[in-house]
Design a protein around this motif. Structure first.
Motif, PDB file in Angstrom:
ATOM      1  N   GLN A  67     -12.439   9.733  28.197  1.00  0.00           N
ATOM      2  CA  GLN A  67     -11.322   9.283  27.367  1.00  0.00           C
ATOM      3  C   GLN A  67     -10.134   8.864  28.214  1.00  0.00           C
ATOM      4  O   GLN A  67      -9.444   7.883  27.921  1.00  0.00           O
ATOM      5  CB  GLN A  67     -10.912  10.378  26.383  1.00  0.00           C
ATOM      6  CG  GLN A  67      -9.899   9.925  25.347  1.00  0.00           C
ATOM      7  CD  GLN A  67     -10.431   8.805  24.481  1.00  0.00           C
ATOM      8  OE1 GLN A  67     -11.479   8.937  23.865  1.00  0.00           O
ATOM      9  NE2 GLN A  67      -9.713   7.687  24.439  1.00  0.00           N
ATOM     10  N   THR A 123     -20.757   6.276  33.793  1.00  0.00           N
ATOM     11  CA  THR A 123     -19.900   5.415  32.981  1.00  0.00           C
ATOM     12  C   THR A 123     -18.443   5.520  33.412  1.00  0.00           C
ATOM     13  O   THR A 123     -17.733   4.504  33.535  1.00  0.00           O
ATOM     14  CB  THR A 123     -20.037   5.794  31.498  1.00  0.00           C
ATOM     15  OG1 THR A 123     -21.403   5.668  31.090  1.00  0.00           O
ATOM     16  CG2 THR A 123     -19.180   4.888  30.632  1.00  0.00           C
ATOM     17  N   THR A 124     -18.000   6.743  33.668  1.00  0.00           N
ATOM     18  CA  THR A 124     -16.625   6.949  34.136  1.00  0.00           C
ATOM     19  C   THR A 124     -16.395   6.244  35.468  1.00  0.00           C
ATOM     20  O   THR A 124     -15.366   5.579  35.674  1.00  0.00           O
ATOM     21  CB  THR A 124     -16.337   8.452  34.271  1.00  0.00           C
ATOM     22  OG1 THR A 124     -16.537   9.093  33.002  1.00  0.00           O
ATOM     23  CG2 THR A 124     -14.906   8.692  34.742  1.00  0.00           C
ATOM     24  N   THR A 169     -10.840   5.505  29.716  1.00  0.00           N
ATOM     25  CA  THR A 169     -10.806   4.513  28.634  1.00  0.00           C
ATOM     26  C   THR A 169      -9.362   4.170  28.266  1.00  0.00           C
ATOM     27  O   THR A 169      -9.023   3.003  28.052  1.00  0.00           O
ATOM     28  CB  THR A 169     -11.544   5.035  27.395  1.00  0.00           C
ATOM     29  OG1 THR A 169     -12.904   5.327  27.739  1.00  0.00           O
ATOM     30  CG2 THR A 169     -11.527   4.002  26.275  1.00  0.00           C
ATOM     31  N   ASN A 170      -8.512   5.174  28.210  1.00  0.00           N
ATOM     32  CA  ASN A 170      -7.103   4.941  27.895  1.00  0.00           C
ATOM     33  C   ASN A 170      -6.430   4.095  28.977  1.00  0.00           C
ATOM     34  O   ASN A 170      -5.547   3.271  28.684  1.00  0.00           O
ATOM     35  CB  ASN A 170      -6.375   6.264  27.732  1.00  0.00           C
ATOM     36  CG  ASN A 170      -6.758   6.985  26.452  1.00  0.00           C
ATOM     37  OD1 ASN A 170      -7.260   6.373  25.513  1.00  0.00           O
ATOM     38  ND2 ASN A 170      -6.540   8.291  26.415  1.00  0.00           N
ATOM     39  N   THR A 212     -16.521   3.524  19.630  1.00  0.00           N
ATOM     40  CA  THR A 212     -15.162   2.992  19.630  1.00  0.00           C
ATOM     41  C   THR A 212     -14.671   2.837  18.197  1.00  0.00           C
ATOM     42  O   THR A 212     -15.374   2.304  17.344  1.00  0.00           O
ATOM     43  CB  THR A 212     -15.121   1.624  20.334  1.00  0.00           C
ATOM     44  OG1 THR A 212     -15.691   1.752  21.630  1.00  0.00           O
ATOM     45  CG2 THR A 212     -13.697   1.119  20.455  1.00  0.00           C
ATOM     46  N   PHE A 236     -14.549  -5.975  31.409  1.00  0.00           N
ATOM     47  CA  PHE A 236     -14.911  -4.815  30.598  1.00  0.00           C
ATOM     48  C   PHE A 236     -16.122  -5.144  29.720  1.00  0.00           C
ATOM     49  O   PHE A 236     -17.097  -4.374  29.659  1.00  0.00           O
ATOM     50  CB  PHE A 236     -13.717  -4.398  29.738  1.00  0.00           C
ATOM     51  CG  PHE A 236     -14.037  -3.387  28.674  1.00  0.00           C
ATOM     52  CD1 PHE A 236     -14.140  -2.045  28.975  1.00  0.00           C
ATOM     53  CD2 PHE A 236     -14.223  -3.792  27.355  1.00  0.00           C
ATOM     54  CE1 PHE A 236     -14.432  -1.109  27.988  1.00  0.00           C
ATOM     55  CE2 PHE A 236     -14.506  -2.871  26.367  1.00  0.00           C
ATOM     56  CZ  PHE A 236     -14.619  -1.521  26.681  1.00  0.00           C
ATOM     57  N   TYR A 246     -16.030   2.416  35.062  1.00  0.00           N
ATOM     58  CA  TYR A 246     -14.710   1.969  34.625  1.00  0.00           C
ATOM     59  C   TYR A 246     -13.647   2.207  35.696  1.00  0.00           C
ATOM     60  O   TYR A 246     -12.677   1.452  35.783  1.00  0.00           O
ATOM     61  CB  TYR A 246     -14.333   2.645  33.309  1.00  0.00           C
ATOM     62  CG  TYR A 246     -15.162   2.140  32.146  1.00  0.00           C
ATOM     63  CD1 TYR A 246     -15.371   0.775  31.963  1.00  0.00           C
ATOM     64  CD2 TYR A 246     -15.756   3.016  31.240  1.00  0.00           C
ATOM     65  CE1 TYR A 246     -16.139   0.299  30.915  1.00  0.00           C
ATOM     66  CE2 TYR A 246     -16.526   2.550  30.189  1.00  0.00           C
ATOM     67  CZ  TYR A 246     -16.717   1.185  30.035  1.00  0.00           C
ATOM     68  OH  TYR A 246     -17.482   0.721  28.999  1.00  0.00           O
TER      69      TYR A 246
END
Length: 228
Positions: free
Chosen positions: A24, A214-215, A27-28, A150, A43, A218
């Motif tokens: 999270q 995934t983290t 993502t933020n 999402t 993205f 990003y």
């Protein structure tokens, strides 16, 4: 089979929830990035890398389940679920290519791009565990993907901040709608399986590795757009 009263899905989600704050947070950072318009196509490209692997992973899982079906009741039970889910997921990677094309990114360029090592590592590990250990491992990526979708509010926010037309958000919006139902189905199905403790260890390791990958994916994306 487990003897506690905690459901299979709750046990897995408890492990996933431990990793979600990091997911999270990153993502933020993406959503609030000052260069969101420039970052957003990259993205989407990474979302495509993830979605493109879904059907091949389920196809491999189904083949392995069929191979094991006579001696493995979990694998045998997974076959009808995978057959239905493969039909539901068909074509979503193509739709995302069309989304990117709608904002000026030719599919030839997209498909020519080499996926980041973080993606290849996370997805490659998922495939390895699914085929060479047990097909139940695939729920390690399926549950985080479909049960933590999402929100429409986040999609609206992304569109407003990026300035891209709604055509760029069709696939994300589709998954926001479908994954509510698909996520509930996945958890309900997981609870129906006769899982043992070692199945839970497979699920735990696979899910946490997928979320870590995934983290990292990003994080690498954000590193390409440093903030002064």
């Amino acid at each position: 089979m487990q003897t506690t009263t905690t459901s299979h899905s709750n046990r897995l989600c408890e492990k996933i929830d431990l990793a979600m704050p990091a997911v999270q947070s990153i993502t933020n950072e993406v959503l609030s990035h000052p260069q969101l318009r420039e970052l957003f196509p990259e993205f989407l490209l990474r979302v495509h890398w993830l979605i493109r692997f879904s059907s091949p992973l389920m196809t491999s899982a189904k083949a392995e389940c069929e191979r094991r079906a006579d001696s493995d009741e979990v694998s045998a039970a997974m076959i009808p679920y995978l057959e239905e889910h493969l039909l539901e997921e068909d074509g979503h990677d193509e739709l995302l290519l069309q989304d990117l094309e709608s904002i000026g990114y030719p599919r030839e360029d997209i498909l020519r791009r080499l996926p980041d090592p973080s993606v290849a590592s996370a997805q490659g590990a998922m495939h390895y565990w699914t085929v060479h250990h047990h097909p139940v491992a695939m729920f390690g990526s399926l549950v985080p993907s479909e049960c933590y979708q999402t929100s429409m509010e986040a999609i609206d926010f992304l569109q407003k901040r990026s300035g891209y037309p709604r055509s760029a958000f069709r696939t994300i919006e589709l998954h926001s709608e479908l994954d509510k139902e698909h996520g509930e189905e996945a958890l309900k199905f997981l609870d129906s399986l006769p899982l043992n403790e070692w199945h839970h260890e497979v699920l735990r390791v696979a899910a946490l590795n997928f979320l870590a990958g995934t983290t990292q994916m990003y994080r690498e994306l954000l590193d390409q757009f440093p903030v002064d």
